[in-house]
Design a protein around this motif. Structure first.
Motif, short mmCIF file in Angstrom:
data_model
loop_
_atom_site.label_atom_id
_atom_site.label_comp_id
_atom_site.label_asym_id
_atom_site.label_seq_id
_atom_site.Cartn_x
_atom_site.Cartn_y
_atom_site.Cartn_z
N MET A 81 52.13 40.09 45.88
CA MET A 81 51.12 41.08 46.24
C MET A 81 50.04 40.43 47.11
SD MET A 81 48.61 43.31 43.74
CE MET A 81 49.99 43.99 42.79
N GLN A 82 49.72 41.10 48.19
CA GLN A 82 48.57 40.72 48.99
C GLN A 82 47.43 41.65 48.60
OE1 GLN A 82 49.02 38.06 50.90
NE2 GLN A 82 46.88 37.90 51.59
N ILE A 83 46.39 41.08 48.01
CA ILE A 83 45.31 41.88 47.47
C ILE A 83 44.39 42.33 48.59
CG2 ILE A 83 43.41 41.93 45.81
CD1 ILE A 83 44.80 39.61 44.36
N LEU A 84 44.16 43.62 48.65
CA LEU A 84 43.27 44.17 49.67
C LEU A 84 41.82 43.77 49.40
CD1 LEU A 84 44.73 47.79 49.97
CD2 LEU A 84 45.20 45.82 51.46
N GLU A 85 41.03 43.69 50.44
CA GLU A 85 39.63 43.33 50.29
C GLU A 85 38.93 44.31 49.35
OE1 GLU A 85 35.65 42.49 53.06
OE2 GLU A 85 37.59 42.99 53.98
N GLY A 86 38.18 43.73 48.44
CA GLY A 86 37.46 44.55 47.47
C GLY A 86 38.24 44.87 46.22
N LYS A 87 39.52 44.51 46.18
CA LYS A 87 40.36 44.76 45.01
C LYS A 87 40.49 43.47 44.18
CE LYS A 87 41.45 49.10 45.67
NZ LYS A 87 41.13 50.16 44.68
N LYS A 88 40.82 43.66 42.90
CA LYS A 88 40.94 42.52 41.99
C LYS A 88 42.11 42.75 41.03
CE LYS A 88 35.91 41.91 42.05
NZ LYS A 88 34.67 42.02 41.25
N ILE A 89 42.60 41.65 40.47
CA ILE A 89 43.62 41.72 39.42
C ILE A 89 42.96 41.33 38.12
CG2 ILE A 89 45.81 40.81 38.58
CD1 ILE A 89 46.69 40.44 41.44
N TYR A 90 43.18 42.13 37.08
CA TYR A 90 42.54 41.91 35.79
C TYR A 90 43.58 41.52 34.74
CZ TYR A 90 38.36 44.09 37.74
OH TYR A 90 37.26 44.37 38.51
N PHE A 91 43.13 40.67 33.80
CA PHE A 91 43.99 40.15 32.74
C PHE A 91 43.27 40.28 31.40
CE2 PHE A 91 44.73 37.94 36.68
CZ PHE A 91 46.10 37.76 36.78
N SER A 92 44.00 40.73 30.38
CA SER A 92 43.44 40.86 29.04
C SER A 92 44.50 40.51 28.00
CB SER A 92 42.95 42.29 28.81
OG SER A 92 42.54 42.49 27.47
N SER A 93 44.05 40.02 26.84
CA SER A 93 45.00 39.64 25.80
C SER A 93 44.34 39.73 24.43
CB SER A 93 45.50 38.21 26.04
OG SER A 93 46.47 37.83 25.10
N ASP A 94 45.19 39.86 23.41
CA ASP A 94 44.81 39.70 22.00
C ASP A 94 43.71 40.66 21.55
OD1 ASP A 94 46.31 37.15 20.85
OD2 ASP A 94 45.78 36.73 22.93
N ASN A 95 44.03 41.95 21.60
CA ASN A 95 43.14 42.98 21.04
C ASN A 95 43.37 43.16 19.55
OD1 ASN A 95 44.05 43.68 23.92
ND2 ASN A 95 42.10 44.76 23.74
N HIS A 96 44.62 43.02 19.10
CA HIS A 96 45.00 43.17 17.69
C HIS A 96 44.50 44.50 17.12
CE1 HIS A 96 46.77 39.16 16.96
NE2 HIS A 96 45.99 38.82 17.96
#
Length: 261
Positions: A8-23
């Motif tokens: 993926m080429q991320i467009l300007e102003g966009k971000k990739i988010y990561f989350s883990s371990d909500n349980h």
């Protein structure tokens, strides 16, 4: 398996988010509800500029899919994930040690691909190895043996013969009480040389370069340099830290979600 975007080429102003371990569901539905509401608020925030969202496992403290039954509850978070995916934002789910019995419900109902082992992605020419983190690296042999039993198709077939009103409470009890089954270690920093996911990352670098190793499972937000141009990041959790990862196309950082319910 659903079609996924590995590059993926991320467009300007966009971000990739990561989350883990909500349980979610631990220690019970009532007490986990505030965490679910807070996580839904986070999803509402990040969808504004998300190029993609990665959920790295243990979203639920227990999850099992019978042929026609899934665990009761979690309607708000499931609905929000469906809304975001339907809007065109890709979501990726990696099973953890608490939701390792996930099958195809997310794929068929929500259109979210599910992975059972780490997977490589490339964003803006940066290579990522992404996964939950359980059973990787040295040690933890007891859990690794138990995981082979639990993921065995025959074991899952036998478990499905338990009525959900028996099987669900039993599994939830073991998920909280039995550390060998859950695979959870005490959330104490072991030192950079002893963190076993960092050791795993260093071993992987012997055969291939990765810019970033992104994992959960340890419940501790951390950054460890594992190579000259390689970093291991642990996402922490949504029980004590409410931390998440962000890649803006150039750099990766951990942030805390401070929004109050």
């Amino acid at each position: 398996m659903l079609y996924t975007i590995d590059f993926m080429q991320i467009l300007e102003g966009k971000k990739i988010y990561f989350s883990s371990d909500n349980h979610l569901g631990a220690p019970n539905q009532e007490l986990s509800k505030p965490r679910e509401l807070k996580f839904v608020k986070w999803l509402d925030e990040v969808k504004k500029d998300a190029a993609a969202i990665f959920l790295l496992g243990d979203l639920f403290d227990f999850w099992f899919e019978y042929k026609h039954v899934v665990p009761k509850g979690f309607v708000r978070v499931l609905g929000k994930l469906a809304e975001i995916k339907d809007s065109g934002i890709p979501i990726y789910f990696f099973v953890g040690n608490h939701d390792l019995w996930m099958d195809d419900y997310f794929e068929k109902e929500l259109g979210i691909p599910v992975y059972h082992k780490p997977k490589e992605f490339t964003f803006n020419n940066k290579t990522f190895l992404i996964g939950h983190g359980d059973g990787l690296g040295p040690g933890d042999k007891g859990y690794k043996r138990m995981k082979k039993v639990f993921t065995n198709p025959f074991s899952k077939w036998l478990y499905r013969w338990l009525h959900p009103d028996v099987g669900m409470p039993l599994a939830q009890h073991l998920s909280v009480k039995n550390k060998l089954i859950s695979g959870d270690d005490d959330a104490k920093f072991l030192g950079e040389e002893n963190e076993w996911l960092a050791q795993y990352a260093k071993r992987k670098l012997e055969t291939k370069h990765y810019d970033y190793f992104i994992f959960g499972h340890r419940h501790l937000p951390m950054h460890i340099k594992v190579g000259e141009n390689s970093m291991y990041h642990n996402l922490g959790d949504w029980i004590n830290f409410y931390t998440y990862g962000v890649f803006n196309g150039t750099t990766f950082e951990l942030k805390e979600f401070k929004n109050k319910i």
